[in-house]
Write a protein that holds these residues in place. Structure first.
Motif, PDB file in Angstrom:
ATOM      1  N   PHE A 181       0.838  -1.208   0.000  1.00 41.10           N
ATOM      2  CA  PHE A 181       0.000   0.000   0.000  1.00 41.10           C
ATOM      3  C   PHE A 181       0.870   1.253   0.000  1.00 41.10           C
ATOM      4  O   PHE A 181       0.650   2.194  -0.778  1.00 41.10           O
ATOM      5  CB  PHE A 181      -0.940  -0.026   1.207  1.00 41.10           C
ATOM      6  N   GLU A 182       1.875   1.277   0.878  1.00 43.44           N
ATOM      7  CA  GLU A 182       2.754   2.451   0.952  1.00 43.44           C
ATOM      8  C   GLU A 182       3.555   2.624  -0.331  1.00 43.44           C
ATOM      9  O   GLU A 182       3.784   3.760  -0.787  1.00 43.44           O
ATOM     10  CB  GLU A 182       3.693   2.302   2.140  1.00 43.44           C
ATOM     11  N   LYS A 183       3.936   1.532  -0.952  1.00 40.61           N
ATOM     12  CA  LYS A 183       4.682   1.619  -2.209  1.00 40.61           C
ATOM     13  C   LYS A 183       3.821   2.207  -3.326  1.00 40.61           C
ATOM     14  O   LYS A 183       4.275   3.056  -4.107  1.00 40.61           O
ATOM     15  CB  LYS A 183       5.180   0.227  -2.606  1.00 40.61           C
ATOM     16  N   GLU A 184       2.565   1.765  -3.384  1.00 39.80           N
ATOM     17  CA  GLU A 184       1.665   2.301  -4.410  1.00 39.80           C
ATOM     18  C   GLU A 184       1.384   3.782  -4.166  1.00 39.80           C
ATOM     19  O   GLU A 184       1.292   4.571  -5.122  1.00 39.80           O
ATOM     20  CB  GLU A 184       0.354   1.516  -4.414  1.00 39.80           C
ATOM     21  N   VAL A 185       1.240   4.192  -2.903  1.00 41.09           N
ATOM     22  CA  VAL A 185       1.020   5.604  -2.598  1.00 41.09           C
ATOM     23  C   VAL A 185       2.222   6.437  -3.016  1.00 41.09           C
ATOM     24  O   VAL A 185       2.085   7.542  -3.560  1.00 41.09           O
ATOM     25  CB  VAL A 185       0.720   5.786  -1.101  1.00 41.09           C
ATOM     26  N   GLU A 186       3.407   5.903  -2.788  1.00 44.02           N
ATOM     27  CA  GLU A 186       4.630   6.617  -3.194  1.00 44.02           C
ATOM     28  C   GLU A 186       4.692   6.747  -4.713  1.00 44.02           C
ATOM     29  O   GLU A 186       5.048   7.811  -5.251  1.00 44.02           O
ATOM     30  CB  GLU A 186       5.846   5.866  -2.663  1.00 44.02           C
ATOM     31  N   GLU A 187       4.321   5.669  -5.417  1.00 42.38           N
ATOM     32  CA  GLU A 187       4.290   5.736  -6.879  1.00 42.38           C
ATOM     33  C   GLU A 187       3.273   6.762  -7.363  1.00 42.38           C
ATOM     34  O   GLU A 187       3.505   7.489  -8.335  1.00 42.38           O
ATOM     35  CB  GLU A 187       3.949   4.352  -7.449  1.00 42.38           C
ATOM     36  N   LEU A 188       2.148   6.829  -6.679  1.00 41.22           N
ATOM     37  CA  LEU A 188       1.121   7.796  -7.057  1.00 41.22           C
ATOM     38  C   LEU A 188       1.617   9.218  -6.889  1.00 41.22           C
ATOM     39  O   LEU A 188       1.357  10.083  -7.742  1.00 41.22           O
ATOM     40  CB  LEU A 188      -0.136   7.564  -6.216  1.00 41.22           C
ATOM     41  N   GLN A 189       2.325   9.485  -5.808  1.00 42.51           N
ATOM     42  CA  GLN A 189       2.862  10.834  -5.600  1.00 42.51           C
ATOM     43  C   GLN A 189       3.875  11.203  -6.674  1.00 42.51           C
ATOM     44  O   GLN A 189       3.912  12.347  -7.151  1.00 42.51           O
ATOM     45  CB  GLN A 189       3.488  10.911  -4.212  1.00 42.51           C
ATOM     46  N   LYS A 190       4.694  10.249  -7.072  1.00 43.67           N
ATOM     47  CA  LYS A 190       5.653  10.518  -8.145  1.00 43.67           C
ATOM     48  C   LYS A 190       4.945  10.834  -9.458  1.00 43.67           C
ATOM     49  O   LYS A 190       5.339  11.737 -10.194  1.00 43.67           O
ATOM     50  CB  LYS A 190       6.570   9.307  -8.323  1.00 43.67           C
ATOM     51  N   LYS A 191       3.880  10.080  -9.737  1.00 40.08           N
ATOM     52  CA  LYS A 191       3.133  10.332 -10.984  1.00 40.08           C
ATOM     53  C   LYS A 191       2.431  11.687 -10.930  1.00 40.08           C
ATOM     54  O   LYS A 191       2.330  12.389 -11.946  1.00 40.08           O
ATOM     55  CB  LYS A 191       2.119   9.214 -11.208  1.00 40.08           C
ATOM     56  N   ASN A 192       1.960  12.077  -9.750  1.00 41.16           N
ATOM     57  CA  ASN A 192       1.357  13.408  -9.605  1.00 41.16           C
ATOM     58  C   ASN A 192       2.367  14.494  -9.905  1.00 41.16           C
ATOM     59  O   ASN A 192       2.092  15.468 -10.623  1.00 41.16           O
ATOM     60  CB  ASN A 192       0.811  13.583  -8.192  1.00 41.16           C
ATOM     61  N   GLN A 193       3.559  14.330  -9.332  1.00 45.97           N
ATOM     62  CA  GLN A 193       4.597  15.332  -9.552  1.00 45.97           C
ATOM     63  C   GLN A 193       5.009  15.382 -11.019  1.00 45.97           C
ATOM     64  O   GLN A 193       5.196  16.465 -11.592  1.00 45.97           O
ATOM     65  CB  GLN A 193       5.802  15.000  -8.664  1.00 45.97           C
ATOM     66  N   LEU A 194       5.142  14.212 -11.637  1.00 46.83           N
ATOM     67  CA  LEU A 194       5.511  14.161 -13.056  1.00 46.83           C
ATOM     68  C   LEU A 194       4.447  14.822 -13.917  1.00 46.83           C
ATOM     69  O   LEU A 194       4.761  15.552 -14.864  1.00 46.83           O
ATOM     70  CB  LEU A 194       5.714  12.700 -13.470  1.00 46.83           C
ATOM     71  N   PHE A 195       3.175  14.572 -13.576  1.00 48.84           N
ATOM     72  CA  PHE A 195       2.093  15.181 -14.358  1.00 48.84           C
ATOM     73  C   PHE A 195       2.074  16.697 -14.193  1.00 48.84           C
ATOM     74  O   PHE A 195       1.836  17.434 -15.148  1.00 48.84           O
ATOM     75  CB  PHE A 195       0.760  14.572 -13.921  1.00 48.84           C
ATOM     76  N   GLN A 196       2.319  17.171 -12.972  1.00 44.63           N
ATOM     77  CA  GLN A 196       2.318  18.619 -12.731  1.00 44.63           C
ATOM     78  C   GLN A 196       3.451  19.310 -13.487  1.00 44.63           C
ATOM     79  O   GLN A 196       3.278  20.392 -14.045  1.00 44.63           O
ATOM     80  CB  GLN A 196       2.449  18.898 -11.225  1.00 44.63           C
ATOM     81  N   GLU A 197       4.619  18.667 -13.536  1.00 43.31           N
ATOM     82  CA  GLU A 197       5.776  19.288 -14.177  1.00 43.31           C
ATOM     83  C   GLU A 197       5.671  19.289 -15.702  1.00 43.31           C
ATOM     84  O   GLU A 197       6.130  20.225 -16.357  1.00 43.31           O
ATOM     85  CB  GLU A 197       7.051  18.554 -13.743  1.00 43.31           C
ATOM     86  N   ASN A 198       5.078  18.264 -16.267  1.00 44.48           N
ATOM     87  CA  ASN A 198       5.068  18.109 -17.728  1.00 44.48           C
ATOM     88  C   ASN A 198       3.683  18.231 -18.337  1.00 44.48           C
ATOM     89  O   ASN A 198       3.442  17.760 -19.446  1.00 44.48           O
ATOM     90  CB  ASN A 198       5.667  16.756 -18.107  1.00 44.48           C
ATOM     91  N   GLN A 199       2.751  18.852 -17.637  1.00 47.47           N
ATOM     92  CA  GLN A 199       1.365  18.899 -18.113  1.00 47.47           C
ATOM     93  C   GLN A 199       1.238  19.613 -19.447  1.00 47.47           C
ATOM     94  O   GLN A 199       0.545  19.163 -20.354  1.00 47.47           O
ATOM     95  CB  GLN A 199       0.490  19.586 -17.064  1.00 47.47           C
ATOM     96  N   ASN A 200       1.919  20.720 -19.589  1.00 49.80           N
ATOM     97  CA  ASN A 200       1.780  21.527 -20.818  1.00 49.80           C
ATOM     98  C   ASN A 200       2.540  20.945 -21.992  1.00 49.80           C
ATOM     99  O   ASN A 200       2.316  21.346 -23.133  1.00 49.80           O
ATOM    100  CB  ASN A 200       2.246  22.953 -20.553  1.00 49.80           C
ATOM    101  N   GLN A 201       3.493  20.028 -21.745  1.00 53.49           N
ATOM    102  CA  GLN A 201       4.279  19.451 -22.839  1.00 53.49           C
ATOM    103  C   GLN A 201       3.742  18.095 -23.309  1.00 53.49           C
ATOM    104  O   GLN A 201       4.241  17.549 -24.282  1.00 53.49           O
ATOM    105  CB  GLN A 201       5.749  19.265 -22.392  1.00 53.49           C
ATOM    106  N   LEU A 202       2.742  17.577 -22.624  1.00 55.40           N
ATOM    107  CA  LEU A 202       2.231  16.243 -22.981  1.00 55.40           C
ATOM    108  C   LEU A 202       1.282  16.315 -24.168  1.00 55.40           C
ATOM    109  O   LEU A 202       0.476  17.249 -24.270  1.00 55.40           O
ATOM    110  CB  LEU A 202       1.497  15.625 -21.790  1.00 55.40           C
ATOM    111  N   SER A 203       1.398  15.347 -25.052  1.00 50.54           N
ATOM    112  CA  SER A 203       0.424  15.225 -26.134  1.00 50.54           C
ATOM    113  C   SER A 203      -0.844  14.576 -25.591  1.00 50.54           C
ATOM    114  O   SER A 203      -0.894  14.119 -24.447  1.00 50.54           O
ATOM    115  CB  SER A 203       0.993  14.376 -27.277  1.00 50.54           C
ATOM    116  N   GLU A 204      -1.847  14.546 -26.437  1.00 47.42           N
ATOM    117  CA  GLU A 204      -3.118  13.977 -25.989  1.00 47.42           C
ATOM    118  C   GLU A 204      -2.971  12.502 -25.654  1.00 47.42           C
ATOM    119  O   GLU A 204      -3.512  12.020 -24.648  1.00 47.42           O
ATOM    120  CB  GLU A 204      -4.179  14.170 -27.073  1.00 47.42           C
ATOM    121  N   LYS A 205      -2.239  11.749 -26.461  1.00 48.13           N
ATOM    122  CA  LYS A 205      -2.052  10.319 -26.203  1.00 48.13           C
ATOM    123  C   LYS A 205      -1.235  10.099 -24.941  1.00 48.13           C
ATOM    124  O   LYS A 205      -1.559   9.238 -24.109  1.00 48.13           O
ATOM    125  CB  LYS A 205      -1.366   9.665 -27.403  1.00 48.13           C
ATOM    126  N   GLU A 206      -0.144  10.879 -24.792  1.00 50.52           N
ATOM    127  CA  GLU A 206       0.673  10.733 -23.588  1.00 50.52           C
ATOM    128  C   GLU A 206      -0.117  11.087 -22.332  1.00 50.52           C
ATOM    129  O   GLU A 206      -0.001  10.427 -21.294  1.00 50.52           O
ATOM    130  CB  GLU A 206       1.911  11.627 -23.692  1.00 50.52           C
TER     131      GLU A 206
END
Length: 825
Positions: free
Chosen positions: A747-772
């Motif tokens: 559970f803690e590992k999945e939560v940590e992965e989720l936080q990383k994905k949140n941060q990645l999405f916040q940093e690269n939101q404007n550069q992502l294509s629709e498919k990405e």
């Protein structure tokens, strides 16, 4: 006493006088009876006349105004008569004059009523034979069902006379309504076009037939299909096993059958009496006078074995012997017109339907060189005896023209029925035993809306899915089983510009969330080849909360609005008792440059309205902390919105995969269909045999490992039994804790992965294509789903671990190897 000749003469005179007196008395008695009959007849005629006037001059106004229809676009044939049609009308008038002269007691014939343009048209030319390009309309029952279902019935203005107008079948189809004559002409046109020998009938019928009263008829849904008797075919077989003899008493069976028959007869009689009392038909004073039109189909063509009637109102067929049809005045088709010359006192039972028989049917346009019986009758010759020779010659010339005259073609435009009448409006499909839990699908062909219904057990708790397209960000509505969801989501409605979410049973009392988006903007490269589509920017998020009675009303938030682009947060609290306005707070977030320079809260950054007080009681420090909390919740709320979008995308992806590869679910006990479960079961049993070769289909002994450590003593002491129990319970407890720790670590590992994905999405939101972006959101949704499952498993382990421990302890206490030592422990 006088006995001479004179006395005898006197006696004779007296006898004659007596006979004369008796004759006079008889004549007077007959005159009185005749007067009584005349009075009775006059009373009956008066009643009938009153009934006729009451019905014909009824104040009921029809729902549809035929005078308001548009006739400007109709063809010229509707608005005028051709020379042949004019000549036909003259022939018809002449025919009608002869008919009324020879049959003055009969009613006028229905020959040339006006059409929708007010032009007189002969009834035969209103029939337009047409074969429609639909297989359903190739048989008489399909044509009759179509006419009765497609058109709306209108009663005759006066039920005792034919209508003064007869509109074309094309107009009747356009407005989908008409009287019995309109129904009959349309149905006759379709039947003749389909190859039937059909005729329109002008006659008389019962009140139920004329008014489409089927209240006394059996419901069609309750009618049982006729059972075809099966012939008993006995095959002799010398090897057949003889059946056991019937040991029942025949006398008892006969007595039971007799008693049952008597009971049924009594019940039937009582039921019949009740039905007669409840449904006793009222006397119809106009019986035999009500005008009705229907269709006559003669035998011969289309392999019709027997002549029959079709009532156009119901589409049902009737025998020509049916008592509901009381008489016929005339029949016609597209070629000719026939007048019935037979007696209809017994209805239509005794009528002969051989139209070539000139004795029973008088034809208007003769198809042979023989003179018309009606025009050359003996009565006509007597009436024309006093006319001069010139008039006789002129009439003979007119008669010769009538005999050789052929019916002109129909003036009606071709009958056309739009395929819209045969197109499906709604399609419903029912399913069973599908792995995706789909139960039913409704497709509205007019709106192209598809609605799918699911049973509990779908991967995302999906209950209903309504959509027009499976493309993302199109209009759709999803409903969920709230008991299977952690967030309590009940319903989600989405389109390109907004998303509405409805919740139930949440701890924070939130029941509604409304998110508004700004339309995507496409960036086109200079080469014009590729495109990059930005994510939908969030304009605002609005939340609504139920009342939390544990808080004061002016501290319990009722509505919270995050204006993302305006950098503003609006709070509206619940109403206090006896107040009509609610407390409010409007926060204005500082700009980025201001936040870098100072972190001090200024009064201009918050506008507060406290219901019932004009003073501002909240300190700036508390407002600043509240603003910081709201800012953090805004970030979490935006992430929650993105998760919702990702979940929708994942659901659409899964639904497309499920429809592309439909799989059926089978019970684990059904090894015939569930091949996968069968293979898994066999593999498990083989593995168990390999691991414990000495055990066959027996449960594992939970004390075996600990007995081996103790040397497997045949008889244990109390001390050994207590140590064996404690070791077993300790090992079981360690395994429960280890299992919970493993789930907690995952559970803690999945939560940590989720936080990383949140941060990645916040940093690269404007550069992502629709498919990405879609892939990232889908991966995000899968992670959230795994976290949800792990949280449920961890919670279940925490709840069931003490119960499992106590159950094992009770099992050890009752174990026969330990029972004698642990009975008092």
């Amino acid at each position: 006493m006088v006995t001479g000749p004179g006395g005898e003469a006197l006696a004779e005179d007296r006898g004659i006088e007596m006979e004369v007196l008796e004759e006079k008395e008889e004549e007077e008695q007959k005159e009185e009876e005749l007067k009584a009959l005349e009075i009775s007849s006059e009373l009956h005629d008066t009643k009938t006349k009153l009934s006729v006037e009451q019905i014909c001059f009824s104040s009921d106004v029809p729902d549809f105004d035929w005078n308001s229809i548009d006739t400007s676009q109709l063809p010229d044939s509707y608005k005028m008569n051709s020379p042949r049609e004019k000549k036909l009308l003259r022939i018809a008038d002449h025919y009608h004059q002869q008919y009324t002269h020879l049959c003055p007691e009969r009613k006028p014939l229905f020959l040339h009523p006006v059409n929708e343009c007010g032009v007189e048209k002969f009834v035969s030319t209103t029939v337009r034979p047409t074969l429609l390009p639909y297989t359903e309309l190739y048989h008489w029952d399909g044509c009759a069902s179509f006419v009765s279902d497609y058109l709306t019935m209108e009663p005759l203005k006066c039920p005792l006379t034919p209508p003064s107008s007869l509109y074309s079948p094309t107009t009747i189809l356009k407005y989908q309504r008409g009287n019995c004559f309109d129904f009959s002409v349309l149905l006759c046109s379709m039947l003749i076009g389909a190859g039937y020998d059909a005729y329109c009938v002008n006659g008389y019928a019962t009140h139920n037939i004329c008014s489409l009263d089927e209240s006394l008829e059996e419901c069609p849904l309750l009618r049982k299909p006729q059972e075809v008797p099966k012939e008993d075919v006995k095959k002799s077989n010398k090897y057949r096993v003889k059946s056991l003899p019937d040991m029942h008493s025949k006398f008892e069976l006969q007595q039971e059958a007799k008693k049952k028959a008597e009971t049924e007869a009594t019940e039937k009689k009582e039921r019949g009496e009740r039905d007669m009392e409840a449904e006793e038909p009222t006397c119809d004073h106009l019986c035999g006078l009500r005008v009705h039109a229907w269709v006559l189909v003669l035998s011969g063509k289309r392999e019709v074995p027997e002549t029959f009637f079709i009532d156009p109102f119901t589409g049902n067929s009737y025998s020509t012997m049916d008592e509901q049809f009381l008489g016929i005045e005339s029949v016609w088709n597209h070629k000719n017109y026939w007048v019935n010359m037979q007696d209809c006192r017994n209805g239509c039972k005794d009528l002969v339907f051989d139209l070539s028989d000139a004795v029973h049917w008088e034809i208007m346009l003769s198809e042979t060189d023989k003179p018309l019986q009606l025009l050359l009758g003996a009565e006509k010759k007597n009436e024309l005896f006093d006319r001069n020779v010139d008039d006789m010659e002129e009439e003979e010339e007119e008669e010769e023209e009538e005999i050789s005259f052929a019916m002109p073609p129909s003036w009606v435009a071709p009958i056309q029925i739009s395929p819209k009448g045969t197109e499906a409006v709604e399609v419903k499909e029912w399913f069973k035993n599908r792995e995706d839990m789909l139960d039913m699908r409704e497709v509205n062909k007019q709106t192209q809306l598809t609605t799918e219904y699911f049973s509990p057990g779908h991967l995302f708790g999906l209950k209903v899915h309504a959509y027009k397209s499976m493309n993302p960000q199109t209009e759709r509505v999803m409903e969920f089983y709230t008991e299977t969801r952690v967030d309590g989501l009940q319903k989600l409605a989405e389109n390109a510009s907004e998303m509405k979410e409805y919740f139930m049973g949440r701890d924070d009392f939130k029941y509604f969330q409304h998110t508004e988006f700004r339309t995507k903007r496409k960036k086109v490269t200079l080469a014009g080849v590729g495109t990059d589509v930005n994510s939908r920017p969030i304009v605002q998020i609005k939340e609504c909360f139920h009342r939390n009675l544990q808080k004061p009303a002016d501290e319990d938030i009722a509505e919270r609005v995050f204006l993302i682009e305006e950098e503003m947060i609006q709070l509206t609290y619940h109403l206090k008792d006896k107040y009509i306005t609610a407390s409010k707070k409007d926060f204005f977030k500082p700009t980025e440059s201001y936040r870098k320079q100072s972190e001090i809260m200024t009064p201009e950054m918050c506008i507060t309205y406290q219901a019932g007080s004009s003073e501002q009681h909240t300190k700036l420090v508390h407002l600043y902390k509240l603003l910081q909390k709201l800012t953090e919740e805004e970030k979490q709320l935006k992430q929650q919105v993105w998760r919702s979008q990702a979940e929708v995308l994942k659901i659409l992806e899964i639904r497309e995969n499920e429809e592309a590869d439909i799989k059926l679910s089978a019970s684990i006990y059904d090894t015939e269909r569930n091949e996968k479960k069968r293979q898994e079961y066999e593999a498990m049993m083989n593995a168990k045999k390999d691991e414990f070769p000495g055990q066959n289909e027996q449960d594992l002994d939970y004390l075996a490992p600990f007995l081996i450590q103790m040397g497997s003593p045949e008889k244990m002491t109390r001390r050994q039994a207590l140590r064996l129990r404690d070791n077993c319970l300790s090992d079981f407890k360690n395994r429960l804790v280890s299992k919970a720790n493993i789930i907690q670590a995952r559970f803690e590992k999945e939560v940590e992965e989720l936080q990383k994905k949140n941060q990645l999405f916040q940093e690269n939101q404007n550069q992502l294509s629709e498919k990405e972006e879609a892939d990232l959101l889908a991966d995000y949704s899968e992670t959230m789903f795994r976290i949800h499952i792990l949280a449920l498993r961890l919670d279940r382990e925490k709840q069931t671990a003490p119960q499992k421990y106590l159950a094992l302890e009770e099992k050890l206490r009752k174990d026969p190897r330990l029972a004698e030592h642990l009975g008092h422990a």
